[in-house]
Write a protein that holds these residues in place. Structure first.
Motif, mmCIF file in Angstrom:
data_model
loop_
_atom_site.group_PDB
_atom_site.id
_atom_site.type_symbol
_atom_site.label_atom_id
_atom_site.label_comp_id
_atom_site.label_asym_id
_atom_site.label_seq_id
_atom_site.Cartn_x
_atom_site.Cartn_y
_atom_site.Cartn_z
ATOM 1 N N VAL A 48 42.685 38.613 30.103
ATOM 2 C CA VAL A 48 43.805 39.034 29.976
ATOM 3 C C VAL A 48 44.563 39.843 31.111
ATOM 4 O O VAL A 48 45.533 39.265 31.850
ATOM 5 N N ARG A 49 44.001 40.786 31.360
ATOM 6 C CA ARG A 49 44.479 41.741 32.466
ATOM 7 C C ARG A 49 44.404 41.282 33.685
ATOM 8 O O ARG A 49 45.327 41.008 34.527
ATOM 9 N N LEU A 50 43.228 41.078 34.310
ATOM 10 C CA LEU A 50 43.102 40.584 35.692
ATOM 11 C C LEU A 50 43.344 39.040 35.749
ATOM 12 O O LEU A 50 44.134 38.846 36.928
ATOM 13 N N VAL A 102 50.829 48.832 40.552
ATOM 14 C CA VAL A 102 51.063 49.022 39.305
ATOM 15 C C VAL A 102 49.673 48.562 38.239
ATOM 16 O O VAL A 102 49.815 49.437 37.165
ATOM 17 N N TRP A 103 49.072 47.578 38.452
ATOM 18 C CA TRP A 103 47.861 47.352 37.521
ATOM 19 C C TRP A 103 47.047 48.336 37.584
ATOM 20 O O TRP A 103 46.336 48.845 36.526
ATOM 21 N N SER A 108 48.081 50.744 31.104
ATOM 22 C CA SER A 108 47.061 51.536 30.297
ATOM 23 C C SER A 108 45.782 51.438 30.770
ATOM 24 O O SER A 108 45.267 50.499 31.128
ATOM 25 N N PRO A 109 45.049 52.574 31.134
ATOM 26 C CA PRO A 109 43.590 52.463 31.733
ATOM 27 C C PRO A 109 42.466 51.748 30.932
ATOM 28 O O PRO A 109 42.783 51.872 29.645
ATOM 29 N N TYR A 118 37.132 47.773 37.538
ATOM 30 C CA TYR A 118 38.648 47.044 37.064
ATOM 31 C C TYR A 118 39.399 47.300 38.351
ATOM 32 O O TYR A 118 39.943 46.247 38.593
ATOM 33 N N ARG A 119 39.017 48.424 39.151
ATOM 34 C CA ARG A 119 39.950 48.546 40.610
ATOM 35 C C ARG A 119 39.137 47.513 41.488
ATOM 36 O O ARG A 119 40.326 46.759 42.098
#
Length: 548
Positions: A48-50, A102-103, A108-109, A118-119
């Motif tokens: 979803v996020r990446l 932004v990401w 939200s972390p 994640y980074r």
């Protein structure tokens, strides 16, 4: 171009469907592997996020320029087109800088244990997108000159290599799955880049040898229809190399790119709207997002590996057959007649497939989810409900894909600009409706919001197409209305399979009953559309004869 546009469009659709089936199968197996190996939260972060970050960067930087450069490729000044397609590289770099910030810093972390991975994942996505854009000049040439099989083979290698690298690294270090995802993204993008440039380095070298007359006639056959190939060196795929006696960029293509750019921002919001809502607003946890993503992908199988390739090929076909800035009455009437027939038949096919999905989806959603994920996936009734609602969204998605593809392929620049304002209204409405319905109905609200927006876009496309052919005798939209016998068998199949689900305790018998009614439904459709099937068979036979 020497190659037949309709033939290559049909081939592109066929091979793309096969490729999408392979890709979806790999994705489903991979998702199951991730859940069992590292858990649902990691799957939510990656899928979803990446992947939303990747989709946003690529869609906004690649889609507008690629669509503009694919328009009327027969009339291209290729020096200008190559210069233009390379603009996507700096655009991607600039977009990546802003979106990665932004990401990492605004959204939200993640949990503390995943922050560093994640980074790295965000930076890896940005780098892989830039590498992919470096490949776009050769990808554009491959598509423009109908290297259909080449594209499918290379993209299959790309997907398989990414999957194998990821699985290998996860098996070695299950706690670093997101790092494995990052490495796999970059490595597969580099592999794809080398494949494309390597092939055209070989192809141009062989083509130059053949043109010089230093090879036998037998070896010329695969190059015989490429006398109009304008590239004489691999360096020609880079900006500023080919001789250009006109301006650096084509003004019309720049205007068209800007129009598609405005449109892409809006279309991206419409396409990935629920993911943006999930990402920006903490409506669902990462674990819930992963479960929604699994069900969403499963429910969108038909849309992804059947409707999307048809939409892409239809867009390319209509851009070559119909001129944007000329009235229908002043264009080649053979092209207009053929394109109207193709549009009607496409509408017939996708509507029929969508209705079949709706009918059988109501009775077999629970069965499909049980076979895929076992009791764990169907223990909560929400996934079953989501999949059933997805079946209604699919029929709307099917109709919208073909009709909107025709609209985008035939609108003039002014019409595209005006339509951008309409899309803004659709986008804002979609976000508002998604947020409201999600808070009322939960994840089902995402699907309902999609249905509302699809319906609005379909209505707009139907109005445009109706006006386009108003002064002619062609009525391509009649293909949207199924035959009576087909509707009747759908109703009978829906009632019978629902009764089987309710009163039948045997899963095997329930599947057999569904298979019988599915075959009967296909048979009725085939009888009602004999002329379409005969035409398709004749086209396929002629293509096979030519290839032999």
């Amino acid at each position: 171009m020497g190659r037949n546009i309709l033939k290559s469009s049909l081939q592109n659709a066929s091979f793309s469907i096969i490729f999408q089936i392979l890709f979806r199968c790999i994705t489903f197996v991979l998702n199951a592997f991730i859940i069992r190996t590292v858990g649902q939260e990691v799957l939510g972060i990656m899928n979803v996020r990446l992947l939303l970050l990747e989709s946003t960067i690529l869609f906004l930087s690649k889609e507008p320029i690629m669509k503009a450069c694919l328009t009327d490729t027969k009339s291209h000044n290729w020096a200008q087109v190559i210069n233009q397609i390379w603009l996507s590289v700096p655009i991607t770099a600039i977009l990546s800088l802003g979106l990665v910030y932004v990401w990492i810093n605004v959204l939200s972390p993640t949990d503390e244990i995943y922050i560093s991975q994640y980074r790295l994942g965000c930076y890896a996505i940005a780098l892989s997108c830039i590498v992919e854009q470096v490949t776009q000049s050769v990808v554009l040439v491959a598509q423009s000159f109908c290297f259909v099989k080449l594209k499918v083979v290379f993209e299959t290698i790309y997907i398989v290599s990414r999957t194998l690298i990821f699985v290998y690294l996860v098996v070695k270090s299950p706690n670093e799955a997101i790092n494995a995802f990052s490495v796999a993204q970059i490595a597969s993008a580099v592999i794809l880049c080398f494949l494309y440039y390597g092939f055209f380095f070989w192809y141009i070298d062989r083509l130059n040898v053949i043109k010089s007359g230093k090879t036998s006639g037998a070896k010329k056959t695969i190059f015989s229809d490429m006398n109009d190939f304008p590239f004489t060196s691999i360096n020609d795929f880079f900006p500023g190399v080919m001789e250009n006696y006109e301006r650096v960029l084509n003004k019309d293509l720049c205007v068209l790119t800007i129009s598609f750019g405005k449109q892409s921002v809006i279309k991206q919001v419409l396409t990935e709207g629920e993911r943006y809502v999930m990402t920006i607003s903490p409506v669902l946890t990462f674990s819930q997002q992963s479960m929604y993503d699994i069900v969403n992908n499963l429910g969108s199988l038909a849309a992804r590996f059947i409707f999307r390739p048809i939409e892409d090929s239809a867009y390319f076909y209509f851009t070559q057959m119909i001129k944007r800035d000329e009235p229908v009455a002043k264009q080649d009437q053979r092209h207009i007649s053929e394109s109207a027939t193709v549009l009607s038949q496409l509408c017939n096919v996708v509507t029929s497939i969508g209705l079949i999905v709706v009918v059988f989806g109501q009775s077999y959603s629970h069965t499909v989810l049980y076979l895929y994920g076992g009791n764990k996936l169907v223990a909560n009734y929400l996934p079953v409900t989501l999949l059933r609602f997805h079946s209604f969204a699919i029929v709307l998605l099917a109709i919208n894909g073909v009709t909107e593809g025709y609209v985008f392929a035939t609108m003039s620049n002014k019409q595209l600009d005006r339509y951008n304002y309409v899309m803004v209204i659709f986008s804002v409405s979609f976000l508002v409706i998604s947020y409201v319905l999600t808070n009322i109905f939960g994840p089902v609200g995402f699907i309902l919001a999609n249905c509302v927006n699809m319906l609005a876009r379909i209505i707009h496309s139907l109005i445009y197409i109706n006006k386009k052919y108003k002064s002619t005798s062609y009525k391509p939209l009649e293909g949207l209305v199924p035959d009576r016998k087909f509707i009747a068998i759908l109703v009978i199949s829906g009632v019978a399979t629902k009764l089987s689900e309710t009163f039948n305790s045997s899963l095997t018998l329930h599947i057999l009953i569904g298979a019988v009614f599915f075959v009967v439904t296909l048979g009725v459709w085939a009888v009602e559309n004999k002329s379409l099937l005969r035409l398709g068979y004749d086209k396929y036979r002629r293509m096979s004869t030519k290839n032999d």
